[in-house]
Scaffold this motif. Structure first.
Motif, PDB file in Angstrom:
ATOM      1  N   ILE A   1     -60.617  51.107-212.028  1.00 60.61           N
ATOM      2  CA  ILE A   1     -59.469  50.162-213.065  1.00 60.61           C
ATOM      3  C   ILE A   1     -59.419  48.682-212.690  1.00 60.61           C
ATOM      4  CG2 ILE A   1     -56.989  50.027-213.406  1.00 60.61           C
ATOM      5  CD1 ILE A   1     -56.544  52.967-212.209  1.00 60.61           C
ATOM      6  N   GLY A   2     -59.675  47.971-213.663  1.00 62.29           N
ATOM      7  CA  GLY A   2     -59.711  46.501-213.454  1.00 62.29           C
ATOM      8  C   GLY A   2     -59.151  45.456-214.347  1.00 62.29           C
ATOM      9  N   HIS A   3     -58.560  44.543-213.664  1.00 61.29           N
ATOM     10  CA  HIS A   3     -57.582  43.707-214.655  1.00 61.29           C
ATOM     11  C   HIS A   3     -58.317  42.230-214.644  1.00 61.29           C
ATOM     12  CE1 HIS A   3     -54.442  40.557-214.897  1.00 61.29           C
ATOM     13  NE2 HIS A   3     -54.281  41.062-216.256  1.00 61.29           N
ATOM     14  N   ASP A   4     -58.353  41.610-215.882  1.00 58.62           N
ATOM     15  CA  ASP A   4     -58.932  40.159-215.801  1.00 58.62           C
ATOM     16  C   ASP A   4     -60.546  40.259-215.160  1.00 58.62           C
ATOM     17  OD1 ASP A   4     -58.035  37.163-216.157  1.00 58.62           O
ATOM     18  OD2 ASP A   4     -58.886  37.263-214.314  1.00 58.62           O
ATOM     19  N   TRP A   5     -60.472  39.721-213.963  1.00 56.24           N
ATOM     20  CA  TRP A   5     -62.027  39.391-213.459  1.00 56.24           C
ATOM     21  C   TRP A   5     -62.367  41.054-213.084  1.00 56.24           C
ATOM     22  CZ3 TRP A   5     -66.195  36.597-213.648  1.00 56.24           C
ATOM     23  CH2 TRP A   5     -66.198  35.239-213.880  1.00 56.24           C
ATOM     24  N   GLY A   6     -61.283  41.562-212.541  1.00 53.24           N
ATOM     25  CA  GLY A   6     -61.720  43.045-212.208  1.00 53.24           C
ATOM     26  C   GLY A   6     -62.236  43.762-213.371  1.00 53.24           C
ATOM     27  N   ALA A   7     -61.713  43.568-214.411  1.00 54.04           N
ATOM     28  CA  ALA A   7     -62.257  44.194-215.790  1.00 54.04           C
ATOM     29  C   ALA A   7     -63.750  43.940-216.024  1.00 54.04           C
ATOM     30  CB  ALA A   7     -61.335  43.912-216.970  1.00 54.04           C
ATOM     31  N   ILE A   8     -63.998  42.538-216.106  1.00 52.72           N
ATOM     32  CA  ILE A   8     -65.162  42.070-215.909  1.00 52.72           C
ATOM     33  C   ILE A   8     -66.293  42.720-215.011  1.00 52.72           C
ATOM     34  CG2 ILE A   8     -66.721  40.056-215.915  1.00 52.72           C
ATOM     35  CD1 ILE A   8     -64.380  38.326-216.991  1.00 52.72           C
ATOM     36  N   ILE A   9     -65.792  42.749-213.953  1.00 52.60           N
ATOM     37  CA  ILE A   9     -66.549  43.458-212.621  1.00 52.60           C
ATOM     38  C   ILE A   9     -66.636  44.984-213.186  1.00 52.60           C
ATOM     39  CG2 ILE A   9     -66.804  44.122-210.367  1.00 52.60           C
ATOM     40  CD1 ILE A   9     -65.136  41.493-210.060  1.00 52.60           C
ATOM     41  N   GLY A  10     -65.889  45.675-213.655  1.00 53.16           N
ATOM     42  CA  GLY A  10     -65.802  46.938-214.306  1.00 53.16           C
ATOM     43  C   GLY A  10     -66.732  47.322-215.286  1.00 53.16           C
ATOM     44  N   TYR A  11     -66.751  46.299-216.236  1.00 51.89           N
ATOM     45  CA  TYR A  11     -67.783  46.671-217.119  1.00 51.89           C
ATOM     46  C   TYR A  11     -69.419  46.501-216.861  1.00 51.89           C
ATOM     47  CZ  TYR A  11     -64.131  45.662-220.832  1.00 51.89           C
ATOM     48  OH  TYR A  11     -63.014  46.072-221.583  1.00 51.89           O
ATOM     49  N   ALA A  12     -69.435  45.515-215.865  1.00 54.37           N
ATOM     50  CA  ALA A  12     -70.761  45.424-215.105  1.00 54.37           C
ATOM     51  C   ALA A  12     -71.084  46.597-214.373  1.00 54.37           C
ATOM     52  CB  ALA A  12     -70.899  43.970-214.521  1.00 54.37           C
ATOM     53  N   PHE A  13     -70.036  47.085-213.336  1.00 55.46           N
ATOM     54  CA  PHE A  13     -70.380  48.090-212.563  1.00 55.46           C
ATOM     55  C   PHE A  13     -70.943  49.350-213.431  1.00 55.46           C
ATOM     56  CE2 PHE A  13     -69.380  51.686-209.978  1.00 55.46           C
ATOM     57  CZ  PHE A  13     -70.080  51.147-208.507  1.00 55.46           C
ATOM     58  N   ALA A  14     -70.109  49.484-214.447  1.00 56.23           N
ATOM     59  CA  ALA A  14     -70.610  50.778-215.188  1.00 56.23           C
ATOM     60  C   ALA A  14     -71.830  50.569-215.769  1.00 56.23           C
ATOM     61  CB  ALA A  14     -69.292  50.733-216.392  1.00 56.23           C
TER      62      ALA A  14
ATOM     63  N   GLN B   1     -71.111  31.953-200.724  1.00 53.81           N
ATOM     64  CA  GLN B   1     -71.582  30.998-201.285  1.00 53.81           C
ATOM     65  C   GLN B   1     -71.970  31.338-202.738  1.00 53.81           C
ATOM     66  OE1 GLN B   1     -71.502  27.584-200.191  1.00 53.81           O
ATOM     67  NE2 GLN B   1     -70.473  28.555-198.604  1.00 53.81           N
ATOM     68  N   SER B   2     -71.920  32.435-203.052  1.00 56.47           N
ATOM     69  CA  SER B   2     -72.329  33.258-204.483  1.00 56.47           C
ATOM     70  C   SER B   2     -71.204  34.055-204.884  1.00 56.47           C
ATOM     71  CB  SER B   2     -73.534  33.949-204.029  1.00 56.47           C
ATOM     72  OG  SER B   2     -74.140  34.477-205.322  1.00 56.47           O
ATOM     73  N   TYR B   3     -70.922  33.811-206.259  1.00 55.74           N
ATOM     74  CA  TYR B   3     -69.649  34.494-207.015  1.00 55.74           C
ATOM     75  C   TYR B   3     -70.262  35.008-208.507  1.00 55.74           C
ATOM     76  CZ  TYR B   3     -66.798  32.808-203.040  1.00 55.74           C
ATOM     77  OH  TYR B   3     -66.488  32.520-201.890  1.00 55.74           O
ATOM     78  N   PHE B   4     -71.288  35.297-208.277  1.00 57.96           N
ATOM     79  CA  PHE B   4     -71.727  35.930-209.791  1.00 57.96           C
ATOM     80  C   PHE B   4     -71.340  37.340-209.850  1.00 57.96           C
ATOM     81  CE2 PHE B   4     -75.625  33.366-208.682  1.00 57.96           C
ATOM     82  CZ  PHE B   4     -75.582  32.306-209.812  1.00 57.96           C
ATOM     83  N   VAL B   5     -71.046  37.887-211.113  1.00 60.23           N
ATOM     84  CA  VAL B   5     -70.486  39.229-211.560  1.00 60.23           C
ATOM     85  C   VAL B   5     -71.048  40.227-210.463  1.00 60.23           C
ATOM     86  CG1 VAL B   5     -69.797  40.734-212.967  1.00 60.23           C
ATOM     87  CG2 VAL B   5     -69.306  38.410-213.438  1.00 60.23           C
ATOM     88  N   LEU B   6     -72.481  40.182-210.398  1.00 65.00           N
ATOM     89  CA  LEU B   6     -73.114  41.075-209.730  1.00 65.00           C
ATOM     90  C   LEU B   6     -73.135  41.050-208.325  1.00 65.00           C
ATOM     91  CD1 LEU B   6     -76.504  41.525-211.580  1.00 65.00           C
ATOM     92  CD2 LEU B   6     -74.412  42.976-211.841  1.00 65.00           C
ATOM     93  N   ASP B   7     -72.696  39.979-207.707  1.00 67.05           N
ATOM     94  CA  ASP B   7     -72.285  40.176-206.347  1.00 67.05           C
ATOM     95  C   ASP B   7     -70.968  40.952-206.197  1.00 67.05           C
ATOM     96  OD1 ASP B   7     -74.153  38.307-205.439  1.00 67.05           O
ATOM     97  OD2 ASP B   7     -72.957  36.461-206.258  1.00 67.05           O
ATOM     98  N   SER B   8     -70.145  40.718-206.875  1.00 72.15           N
ATOM     99  CA  SER B   8     -68.977  41.510-206.872  1.00 72.15           C
ATOM    100  C   SER B   8     -69.023  42.998-206.979  1.00 72.15           C
ATOM    101  CB  SER B   8     -67.644  41.186-207.589  1.00 72.15           C
ATOM    102  OG  SER B   8     -67.284  39.882-207.131  1.00 72.15           O
ATOM    103  N   VAL B   9     -70.224  43.395-208.195  1.00 70.70           N
ATOM    104  CA  VAL B   9     -70.659  44.741-208.221  1.00 70.70           C
ATOM    105  C   VAL B   9     -71.152  45.318-207.161  1.00 70.70           C
ATOM    106  CG1 VAL B   9     -72.354  46.110-209.525  1.00 70.70           C
ATOM    107  CG2 VAL B   9     -70.769  44.555-210.792  1.00 70.70           C
ATOM    108  N   GLU B  10     -71.932  44.422-206.337  1.00 69.25           N
ATOM    109  CA  GLU B  10     -72.501  45.013-204.974  1.00 69.25           C
ATOM    110  C   GLU B  10     -71.443  45.373-203.926  1.00 69.25           C
ATOM    111  OE1 GLU B  10     -75.404  46.711-204.963  1.00 69.25           O
ATOM    112  OE2 GLU B  10     -75.596  45.917-207.275  1.00 69.25           O
ATOM    113  N   ASP B  11     -70.477  44.536-203.926  1.00 63.58           N
ATOM    114  CA  ASP B  11     -69.631  44.718-202.878  1.00 63.58           C
ATOM    115  C   ASP B  11     -68.765  45.790-203.184  1.00 63.58           C
ATOM    116  OD1 ASP B  11     -69.903  41.979-201.864  1.00 63.58           O
ATOM    117  OD2 ASP B  11     -68.230  40.993-203.384  1.00 63.58           O
ATOM    118  N   ILE B  12     -68.533  46.243-204.572  1.00 63.60           N
ATOM    119  CA  ILE B  12     -67.673  47.598-204.568  1.00 63.60           C
ATOM    120  C   ILE B  12     -68.624  48.715-204.407  1.00 63.60           C
ATOM    121  CG2 ILE B  12     -66.609  48.868-206.552  1.00 63.60           C
ATOM    122  CD1 ILE B  12     -65.252  46.272-205.560  1.00 63.60           C
ATOM    123  N   ARG B  13     -69.998  48.612-204.949  1.00 65.00           N
ATOM    124  CA  ARG B  13     -70.783  49.525-204.445  1.00 65.00           C
ATOM    125  C   ARG B  13     -70.967  49.948-202.792  1.00 65.00           C
ATOM    126  NH1 ARG B  13     -73.117  54.152-206.352  1.00 65.00           N
ATOM    127  NH2 ARG B  13     -75.424  54.290-206.212  1.00 65.00           N
ATOM    128  N   ALA B  14     -70.722  48.878-202.236  1.00 62.93           N
ATOM    129  CA  ALA B  14     -70.881  48.825-200.621  1.00 62.93           C
ATOM    130  C   ALA B  14     -69.455  49.447-200.054  1.00 62.93           C
ATOM    131  CB  ALA B  14     -71.154  47.435-200.235  1.00 62.93           C
TER     132      ALA B  14
END
Length: 293
Positions: A98-111, A72-85
């Motif tokens: 390495i991220g493309h499109d939304w993957g790049a946005i998630i990449g910036y936020a993960f960093a 039910q939640s698709y904030f960028v930080l949700d995906s960041v925490e998925d990658i962390r998990a």
């Protein structure tokens, strides 16, 4: 030559959701994040090259792009925490992202959130979001390019429009965003199949809808924070989604605290990793080899 080239599709449980990911090769870990409208197999040419160069490649299917991970939640930080998990469950200390499109946005936020977890960052097709508002002012054409985001805010209608005529709008986006790429139905058919799964199209559009929902502030803050991880940005000269002039602003502002470089890919559009795999592979490999553990 690395002998562990078999593609193993694995699953992880994250908070009751099941995430699929491709796991290939052995060696230093590389995580590859796809965007919209695309799927994890977009990276196969890069994975092949990286595995042969001695890397382990992990390409997850992002939250909501399969029935088992719909949320039910698709904030960028949700995906960041998925990658962390995923990182933690696979017992990976540090990795290249390495991220493309939304993957790049998630990449910036993960960093921004977990800089010590990364060895390097490659972001394709999307500039650092700290320059985006200025980009809309300096490059009026980008407002038209980004009009689809406003359209995606419309529930039901945008889903119907994307799905109609066998996802003809998705094909239109691919042509508009990568006008020089003569893709085939074999290229786009797996993407259509993924979006045809119950609930997946709505989930993929929800990434855009969460840009304007209550609770977005933390994700926005992470997405615009300066990057302290070595970062390479790749942009397509003919990208119909992100005007290449946005990356000129990125060159002026440079929201990067560590090593940084920008490459404009001649003749490429938004899906450069699919269009010019050999060139993208070379640039990625040259970058990540500089930053080993």
């Amino acid at each position: 030559m690395n002998t562990a080239c078999k593609n193993t599709i694995r699953q992880l449980d994250i908070d009751g959701r099941q995430y699929s990911f491709s796991d290939q090769g052995e060696g230093p870990a590389v995580m590859l994040l796809h965007g919209f409208p695309d799927i994890a197999t977009t990276w196969q040419a890069q994975i092949d090259a990286l595995v042969l160069a001695g890397y382990r490649c992990i390409a997850p299917t992002l939250r909501g792009y399969e029935e088992s991970s719909i949320s039910q939640s698709y904030f960028v930080l949700d995906s960041v925490e998925d990658i962390r998990a995923i990182q933690k469950q696979l017992h990976i200390d540090k990795f290249h992202l390495i991220g493309h499109d939304w993957g790049a946005i998630i990449g910036y936020a993960f960093a921004a959130q977990y800089p010590n977890a990364l060895l390097s960052l490659n972001c394709l097709a999307i500039p650092h979001l700290s320059i985006f508002n200025q980009g809309l002012k300096e490059v009026p054409k980008q407002r038209r390019n980004s009009a689809y985001i406003a359209f995606f805010q419309l529930p039901w209608i945008s889903e119907w429009w994307c799905r109609r005529n066998n996802f003809s709008f998705i094909e239109w986006l691919w042509r508009r965003w990568s006008p020089s790429w003569d893709f085939t139905q074999d290229d786009i058919k797996p993407v259509k199949q993924a979006l045809s799964q119950p609930g997946v199209l709505k989930a993929s559009l929800s990434y855009y809808r969460h840009l304007y929902r209550k609770g977005r502030e933390a994700s926005q803050a992470a997405s615009v924070k300066k990057v302290s991880v070595p970062c390479q940005v790749l942009a397509g000269e003919n990208d119909g989604c992100m005007d290449v002039r946005l990356f000129e602003i990125l060159q002026r502002k440079k929201p990067f605290l560590a090593d940084y470089q920008l490459h404009i890919i001649d003749g490429a559009g938004h899906f450069m990793q699919r269009e010019q795999p050999e060139k993208i592979n070379r640039l990625i490999l040259e970058w990540i080899k500089k930053f080993q553990a």
